[in-house]
Scaffold this motif. Sequence first.
Motif, PDB file in Angstrom:
ATOM      1  N   VAL A  80      -5.925 -24.316  -0.020  1.00  0.00           N
ATOM      2  CA  VAL A  80      -4.670 -23.832  -0.614  1.00  0.00           C
ATOM      3  C   VAL A  80      -4.806 -23.757  -2.131  1.00  0.00           C
ATOM      4  O   VAL A  80      -4.449 -22.762  -2.758  1.00  0.00           O
ATOM      5  CB  VAL A  80      -3.484 -24.745  -0.212  1.00  0.00           C
ATOM      6  N   TRP A  81      -5.324 -24.810  -2.727  1.00  0.00           N
ATOM      7  CA  TRP A  81      -5.413 -24.886  -4.190  1.00  0.00           C
ATOM      8  C   TRP A  81      -6.355 -23.833  -4.765  1.00  0.00           C
ATOM      9  O   TRP A  81      -6.077 -23.239  -5.802  1.00  0.00           O
ATOM     10  CB  TRP A  81      -5.872 -26.280  -4.607  1.00  0.00           C
ATOM     11  N   ALA A  82      -7.481 -23.595  -4.105  1.00  0.00           N
ATOM     12  CA  ALA A  82      -8.505 -22.697  -4.646  1.00  0.00           C
ATOM     13  C   ALA A  82      -8.338 -21.253  -4.187  1.00  0.00           C
ATOM     14  O   ALA A  82      -9.207 -20.430  -4.453  1.00  0.00           O
ATOM     15  CB  ALA A  82      -9.889 -23.209  -4.256  1.00  0.00           C
ATOM     16  N   HIS A  83      -7.249 -20.921  -3.521  1.00  0.00           N
ATOM     17  CA  HIS A  83      -7.048 -19.552  -3.034  1.00  0.00           C
ATOM     18  C   HIS A  83      -6.996 -18.580  -4.215  1.00  0.00           C
ATOM     19  O   HIS A  83      -6.374 -18.874  -5.245  1.00  0.00           O
ATOM     20  CB  HIS A  83      -5.752 -19.464  -2.222  1.00  0.00           C
ATOM     21  N   PRO A  84      -7.609 -17.405  -4.103  1.00  0.00           N
ATOM     22  CA  PRO A  84      -7.641 -16.438  -5.202  1.00  0.00           C
ATOM     23  C   PRO A  84      -6.255 -15.975  -5.662  1.00  0.00           C
ATOM     24  O   PRO A  84      -6.089 -15.572  -6.813  1.00  0.00           O
ATOM     25  CB  PRO A  84      -8.437 -15.258  -4.638  1.00  0.00           C
ATOM     26  N   PHE A  85      -5.253 -16.051  -4.804  1.00  0.00           N
ATOM     27  CA  PHE A  85      -3.900 -15.633  -5.184  1.00  0.00           C
ATOM     28  C   PHE A  85      -3.408 -16.428  -6.388  1.00  0.00           C
ATOM     29  O   PHE A  85      -2.735 -15.891  -7.267  1.00  0.00           O
ATOM     30  CB  PHE A  85      -2.938 -15.817  -4.007  1.00  0.00           C
ATOM     31  N   ARG A  86      -3.777 -17.694  -6.443  1.00  0.00           N
ATOM     32  CA  ARG A  86      -3.363 -18.559  -7.549  1.00  0.00           C
ATOM     33  C   ARG A  86      -3.840 -18.011  -8.891  1.00  0.00           C
ATOM     34  O   ARG A  86      -3.105 -18.028  -9.881  1.00  0.00           O
ATOM     35  CB  ARG A  86      -3.934 -19.956  -7.290  1.00  0.00           C
ATOM     36  N   GLU A  87      -5.074 -17.531  -8.932  1.00  0.00           N
ATOM     37  CA  GLU A  87      -5.638 -16.997 -10.173  1.00  0.00           C
ATOM     38  C   GLU A  87      -4.997 -15.672 -10.578  1.00  0.00           C
ATOM     39  O   GLU A  87      -5.041 -15.293 -11.737  1.00  0.00           O
ATOM     40  CB  GLU A  87      -7.152 -16.829 -10.039  1.00  0.00           C
ATOM     41  N   SER A  88      -4.405 -14.970  -9.622  1.00  0.00           N
ATOM     42  CA  SER A  88      -3.797 -13.676  -9.941  1.00  0.00           C
ATOM     43  C   SER A  88      -2.439 -13.824 -10.627  1.00  0.00           C
ATOM     44  O   SER A  88      -1.877 -12.839 -11.103  1.00  0.00           O
ATOM     45  CB  SER A  88      -3.638 -12.834  -8.671  1.00  0.00           C
ATOM     46  N   LEU A  89      -1.916 -15.043 -10.679  1.00  0.00           N
ATOM     47  CA  LEU A  89      -0.602 -15.291 -11.278  1.00  0.00           C
ATOM     48  C   LEU A  89      -0.740 -15.753 -12.722  1.00  0.00           C
ATOM     49  O   LEU A  89      -1.706 -16.421 -13.075  1.00  0.00           O
ATOM     50  CB  LEU A  89       0.133 -16.378 -10.500  1.00  0.00           C
ATOM     51  N   PRO A  90       0.255 -15.439 -13.554  1.00  0.00           N
ATOM     52  CA  PRO A  90       0.265 -16.013 -14.901  1.00  0.00           C
ATOM     53  C   PRO A  90       0.382 -17.535 -14.790  1.00  0.00           C
ATOM     54  O   PRO A  90       0.990 -18.060 -13.855  1.00  0.00           O
ATOM     55  CB  PRO A  90       1.525 -15.426 -15.543  1.00  0.00           C
ATOM     56  N   ALA A  91      -0.198 -18.247 -15.726  1.00  0.00           N
ATOM     57  CA  ALA A  91      -0.231 -19.710 -15.678  1.00  0.00           C
ATOM     58  C   ALA A  91       1.171 -20.310 -15.521  1.00  0.00           C
ATOM     59  O   ALA A  91       1.356 -21.292 -14.802  1.00  0.00           O
ATOM     60  CB  ALA A  91      -0.911 -20.267 -16.919  1.00  0.00           C
TER      61      ALA A  91
END
Length: 142
Positions: A80-91
């Motif tokens: 869940v934490w390392a899913h690429p979707f997370r990186e696609s969001l602004p911090a």
Amino acid sequence: MGKQTTFDHPGDLREAQRALKAARDARSAFLALAPKWAEAVAERTLSDGTVVPAEPGWNEEQHQENRRLLTGEQEAALAVWAHPFRESLPAGDRVEARTNLTQAPRPGGHRRIALRHGGVRCRPVGLRSVRVAPRMPAAPLA
């Protein structure tokens, strides 16, 4: 740029979140049935003179089961934490997106009707819960 309030989580991320919840539930169920202490505790006397009986620890099978469940929970959390979707969001949106994911409606549209926090009944409102004061009986009219 304003904060995003709704998120379109990919299906594999929602599935990973469900797997994480299932892994946590399985480990919680195991821990609820396992002896209180992982290692055996000898009989002891408290400062007030109360004798606390000895308590058994976990056997080797229980240690192995805990390790297996813990590893599964950690792997699911990492997915869940390392899913690429997370990186696609602004911090600034990542925490809100994670909260939104963990509070997403359950499969089939089932949602919790009432939650309890500190003995106070809560009612879901949107994706958040709000505290509801306990109902007080109406005062008699004089």
